[in-house]
Scaffold this motif. Structure first.
Motif, short mmCIF file in Angstrom:
data_model
loop_
_atom_site.label_atom_id
_atom_site.label_comp_id
_atom_site.label_asym_id
_atom_site.label_seq_id
_atom_site.Cartn_x
_atom_site.Cartn_y
_atom_site.Cartn_z
N VAL A 423 0.84 -1.20 0.00
CA VAL A 423 0.00 0.00 0.00
C VAL A 423 0.88 1.25 0.00
O VAL A 423 0.57 2.24 -0.69
CB VAL A 423 -0.98 0.00 1.20
CG1 VAL A 423 -0.25 0.06 2.53
CG2 VAL A 423 -1.95 1.17 1.09
N TYR A 424 1.98 1.24 0.73
CA TYR A 424 2.90 2.38 0.71
C TYR A 424 3.48 2.57 -0.69
O TYR A 424 3.59 3.69 -1.19
CB TYR A 424 4.03 2.18 1.72
CG TYR A 424 5.07 3.27 1.69
CD1 TYR A 424 4.86 4.48 2.36
CD2 TYR A 424 6.24 3.11 0.96
CE1 TYR A 424 5.80 5.50 2.31
CE2 TYR A 424 7.19 4.12 0.90
CZ TYR A 424 6.97 5.31 1.58
OH TYR A 424 7.90 6.32 1.52
N TYR A 425 3.83 1.45 -1.33
CA TYR A 425 4.44 1.47 -2.67
C TYR A 425 3.50 2.13 -3.68
O TYR A 425 3.91 2.97 -4.48
CB TYR A 425 4.75 0.04 -3.09
CG TYR A 425 5.52 -0.10 -4.37
CD1 TYR A 425 6.83 0.37 -4.49
CD2 TYR A 425 4.95 -0.74 -5.47
CE1 TYR A 425 7.55 0.22 -5.67
CE2 TYR A 425 5.67 -0.91 -6.65
CZ TYR A 425 6.96 -0.43 -6.74
OH TYR A 425 7.68 -0.59 -7.91
N VAL A 426 2.22 1.77 -3.63
CA VAL A 426 1.25 2.32 -4.57
C VAL A 426 0.94 3.77 -4.23
O VAL A 426 0.90 4.64 -5.12
CB VAL A 426 -0.04 1.47 -4.58
CG1 VAL A 426 -1.12 2.13 -5.43
CG2 VAL A 426 0.25 0.06 -5.09
N HIS A 484 -9.17 -9.32 -5.41
CA HIS A 484 -7.72 -9.31 -5.19
C HIS A 484 -6.94 -8.92 -6.45
O HIS A 484 -5.77 -8.51 -6.35
CB HIS A 484 -7.24 -10.69 -4.72
CG HIS A 484 -7.31 -11.75 -5.77
ND1 HIS A 484 -8.47 -12.39 -6.12
CD2 HIS A 484 -6.34 -12.29 -6.57
CE1 HIS A 484 -8.23 -13.27 -7.07
NE2 HIS A 484 -6.96 -13.22 -7.36
N LEU A 485 -7.56 -9.04 -7.61
CA LEU A 485 -6.87 -8.67 -8.85
C LEU A 485 -6.55 -7.18 -8.90
O LEU A 485 -5.58 -6.78 -9.52
CB LEU A 485 -7.72 -9.05 -10.07
CG LEU A 485 -7.99 -10.55 -10.28
CD1 LEU A 485 -8.92 -10.75 -11.47
CD2 LEU A 485 -6.69 -11.31 -10.47
N LEU A 486 -7.37 -6.36 -8.24
CA LEU A 486 -7.18 -4.91 -8.31
C LEU A 486 -5.92 -4.45 -7.58
O LEU A 486 -5.10 -3.73 -8.18
CB LEU A 486 -8.42 -4.20 -7.78
CG LEU A 486 -8.37 -2.66 -7.77
CD1 LEU A 486 -8.04 -2.11 -9.15
CD2 LEU A 486 -9.70 -2.10 -7.27
N PRO A 487 -5.69 -4.79 -6.30
CA PRO A 487 -4.45 -4.33 -5.66
C PRO A 487 -3.21 -4.89 -6.34
O PRO A 487 -2.17 -4.21 -6.41
CB PRO A 487 -4.58 -4.83 -4.21
CG PRO A 487 -5.64 -5.87 -4.24
CD PRO A 487 -6.57 -5.48 -5.35
N ASN A 530 -8.20 6.14 -9.16
CA ASN A 530 -9.47 5.44 -9.38
C ASN A 530 -9.46 4.06 -8.73
O ASN A 530 -10.43 3.64 -8.09
CB ASN A 530 -9.75 5.29 -10.88
CG ASN A 530 -10.17 6.60 -11.53
OD1 ASN A 530 -10.18 7.65 -10.89
ND2 ASN A 530 -10.49 6.55 -12.80
N GLY A 531 -8.35 3.34 -8.92
CA GLY A 531 -8.25 2.00 -8.35
C GLY A 531 -8.23 2.01 -6.84
O GLY A 531 -8.89 1.18 -6.19
N LEU A 532 -7.49 2.94 -6.25
CA LEU A 532 -7.44 3.04 -4.79
C LEU A 532 -8.81 3.40 -4.22
O LEU A 532 -9.20 2.90 -3.16
CB LEU A 532 -6.40 4.08 -4.37
CG LEU A 532 -4.93 3.65 -4.55
CD1 LEU A 532 -4.00 4.83 -4.34
CD2 LEU A 532 -4.57 2.52 -3.58
N LEU A 535 -10.88 0.43 -3.78
CA LEU A 535 -10.44 -0.35 -2.62
C LEU A 535 -10.80 0.33 -1.30
O LEU A 535 -10.66 -0.26 -0.24
CB LEU A 535 -8.92 -0.54 -2.66
CG LEU A 535 -8.38 -1.47 -3.75
CD1 LEU A 535 -6.86 -1.37 -3.79
CD2 LEU A 535 -8.81 -2.90 -3.50
N GLY A 536 -11.27 1.58 -1.38
CA GLY A 536 -11.56 2.33 -0.15
C GLY A 536 -10.30 2.85 0.50
O GLY A 536 -10.26 3.08 1.72
N VAL A 537 -9.26 3.08 -0.32
CA VAL A 537 -7.96 3.52 0.18
C VAL A 537 -7.68 4.92 -0.38
O VAL A 537 -7.99 5.21 -1.53
CB VAL A 537 -6.85 2.54 -0.26
CG1 VAL A 537 -5.47 3.04 0.15
CG2 VAL A 537 -7.12 1.16 0.33
N SER A 538 -7.08 5.77 0.43
CA SER A 538 -6.82 7.14 0.00
C SER A 538 -5.66 7.19 -1.00
O SER A 538 -4.81 6.31 -1.04
CB SER A 538 -6.48 8.02 1.21
OG SER A 538 -5.24 7.63 1.79
N ALA A 539 -5.66 8.26 -1.80
CA ALA A 539 -4.58 8.49 -2.77
C ALA A 539 -3.91 9.80 -2.41
O ALA A 539 -4.27 10.86 -2.94
CB ALA A 539 -5.15 8.53 -4.18
N PRO A 540 -2.95 9.79 -1.48
CA PRO A 540 -2.34 11.03 -1.02
C PRO A 540 -1.56 11.75 -2.12
O PRO A 540 -0.96 11.11 -2.98
CB PRO A 540 -1.41 10.56 0.11
CG PRO A 540 -1.12 9.13 -0.20
CD PRO A 540 -2.36 8.60 -0.84
#
Length: 543
Positions: A423-426, A484-487, A530-532, A535-540
């Motif tokens: 997640v840090y990498y992305v 799981h294909l998305l992350p 868009n992908g994050l 996933l419900g994950v922020s895109a800083p």
């Protein structure tokens, strides 16, 4: 987009060449880039029914394709025993960049499944304690799958099934009552299957503080269930899970008479029998390895009976497509629930409902498994995971592996700022691009008008190719119930960008070249964001 257009082109050629009236070719990326941009083995599939050599079929198909050229394609070739390789022209290779900049949030979405109504039931935790890591994985998988289905045009209904009836609720009420009376686990009065977590003490104390009667077990039961339901809702809100459309109570199946109606329907079907004082369902008539008890000789229905009644309500409510997300420990219930639905003879299809089963989660910290929770006692809670590493890491990690694969949540890895932390990498890739965009200072108009033909580096082409896979990736993940294909894909996009960033300078003097390279970076940021979001994950934008 691009892939679907090429499939339509190939399918039309297959028809015109009189090779098949029904075959639809599959397109895949070749493992080696020198083989082209897309490849299909359709000639090998058609050869046997046609009684022809695969290369002969491939030659016929190639001739038809050459006779009706596609504007995106620069070359069609035959390789090996009959594989057809397709090479795109430069403009087509970078078309996804322009599409991402033009469509923004809508890039990757489709209306292909518009009109489909899909229910996804997930979490469905018993209101007997805080949500644990298994519920957390289910919440992350379920919410992401719902988001993926919506990208394809589906109308998605999110449902939470509360098991608020049965022995576990009685045990909860009795446990709270005893703790409110000052009785502790280990006492002779403590039930063997009582709940021992500190949260039971908290509920008992709060019940007394509001003036509750310690001898009124029904009032304690109602209070405890409401407290825990509210706590679960707060945890899910903190986890970023969208509001459920329906919270269906198991108890309502009894009060509304649905369980009795279902049992009567099963009896009328002729698929039940009585033996040893118990009522049985002939589930072997529908593929089960043995028949199952519906009503015990001592009275009371076994747990799969209300499950059948519940799924009848799903069908009656118009949900012809249903996905249940449950733990792998529920695997044994699939056959008997489906058997019960078939026995009802209500027109419900054999494979109804679909299931996405997930394994449980082991939590590691400092190289050792963490088993003890501060509040729950015997398991780690969702709230604790969020407290330790944050919502983003928990959601990304819990979706990053195939649902039924064993998963170890490494707290130390989730906290690390390294390439090994996915997640840090992305997120770092997105933040780095945002920094590049600020420094490049290219207007949105200039980005959309950029001459993408100036992008000639192989790393730029590889990145653009990866971006072009995004729409098909979303469609596949939604169709195959494979969030799981998305992350995994987002990590590949991040890696492709880092590779490109190391190969070429983006902020160059030539304004046209700077605009083209910046456009590629901006499109990458759009896909990552868009992908994050799915996933419900922020895109800083800064890290």
């Amino acid at each position: 987009m691009q892939k679907e257009q090429l499939i339509e082109w190939l399918t039309s050629a297959i028809r015109k060449a009189n090779l098949s009236d029904t075959a639809v070719p599959a397109l895949e990326r070749p493992k080696q880039a020198e083989h082209g941009d897309w490849a299909t083995n359709i000639a090998l599939q058609l050869a046997k029914p046609l009684g022809k050599n695969p290369r002969e079929v491939a030659t016929l198909l190639k001739a038809t394709l050459d006779a009706q050229p596609n504007a995106m394609v620069s070359e069609v070739s035959i390789a090996g025993p009959g594989f057809i390789n397709i090479r795109l022209n430069p403009a087509a290779k970078f078309s996804a960049v322009a599409d991402a900049l033009r469509l923004g949030d809508a890039f990757g979405t489709s209306t292909a499944r518009k009109g489909e109504k899909v229910m996804v039931e997930f979490v469905s935790a018993n209101p007997t304690g805080p949500l644990h890591t298994g519920h957390a994985r289910q919440a992350a998988l379920g919410d992401t799958l719902c988001n993926l289905l919506e990208t394809q045009g589906c109308t998605v209904h999110r449902e939470f099934y509360y098991n608020d009836a049965g022995n576990q609720i009685d045990n909860l009420a009795r446990s709270v009552q005893l703790r409110a009376m000052g009785v502790e686990p280990g006492s002779a009065l403590w039930p063997e299957d009582g709940y021992r977590g500190d949260y039971i003490v908290e509920i008992g104390k709060a019940y007394l503080e509001r003036g509750g009667d310690v001898n009124d077990l029904n009032a304690i039961r109602s209070y405890a269930v409401n407290v825990l339901r509210n706590e679960q809702d707060k945890d899910l809100t903190a986890f970023g899970v969208k509001k459920f459309d329906c919270y269906y109570l198991e108890s309502s199946l009894y009060t509304d008479g649905r369980v009795d109606k279902t049992v009567a329907g099963l009896k009328a079907s002729g698929h039940t029998f009585e033996q040893d004082g118990a009522l049985w369902l002939k589930t072997t008539d529908f593929g089960d390895d043995k028949d199952r008890v519906m009503k015990k000789a001592t009275g009371g229905y076994t747990y799969f009976v209300p499950d059948v009644a519940y799924h009848v309500t799903k069908w009656e409510r118009g949900f012809t497509q249903v996905v249940n997300i449950q733990g792998t420990d529920h695997h044994g219930t699939i056959t008997r629930v489906r058997a019960g639905l078939q026995a009802m003879d209500a027109g419900i299809p054999k494979g109804y409902p679909d299931y996405l089963l997930h394994s449980m989660v082991r939590v590691m910290r400092g190289g050792e498994e963490v088993k003890i929770s501060k509040r729950a006692g015997s398991y780690i809670t969702l709230g604790e995971l969020i407290e330790w590493v944050g919502k983003d890491a928990v959601r990304f990690f819990l979706v990053s592996r195939k649902a039924d694969s064993e998963f170890t949540f490494d707290i130390d890895l989730a906290l690390s700022q390294s390439e090994e932390n996915p997640v840090y990498y992305v997120q770092y890739a997105h933040a780095r691009i945002c920094s590049v965009l600020r420094e490049a200072a290219v207007s949105d108009e200039a980005l959309r008008a950029a001459d993408l033909g100036l992008l000639t580096h192989e790393k730029a082409e590889a990145l653009a190719t990866k971006l072009a896979d995004y729409p098909a990736l979303l469609a596949t993940a939604a169709r195959d119930l494979a969030p799981h294909l998305l992350p995994y894909y987002l990590r590949e996009v991040a890696a492709a960008f880092h590779g490109y960033y190391a190969a070429e300078r983006i902020r160059v003097e030539d304004p046209a070249l700077r605009a083209a390279r910046t456009a590629l970076a901006a499109a990458t940021a759009r896909v990552l964001k868009n992908g994050l979001q799915l996933l419900g994950v922020s895109a800083p934008e800064k890290m």
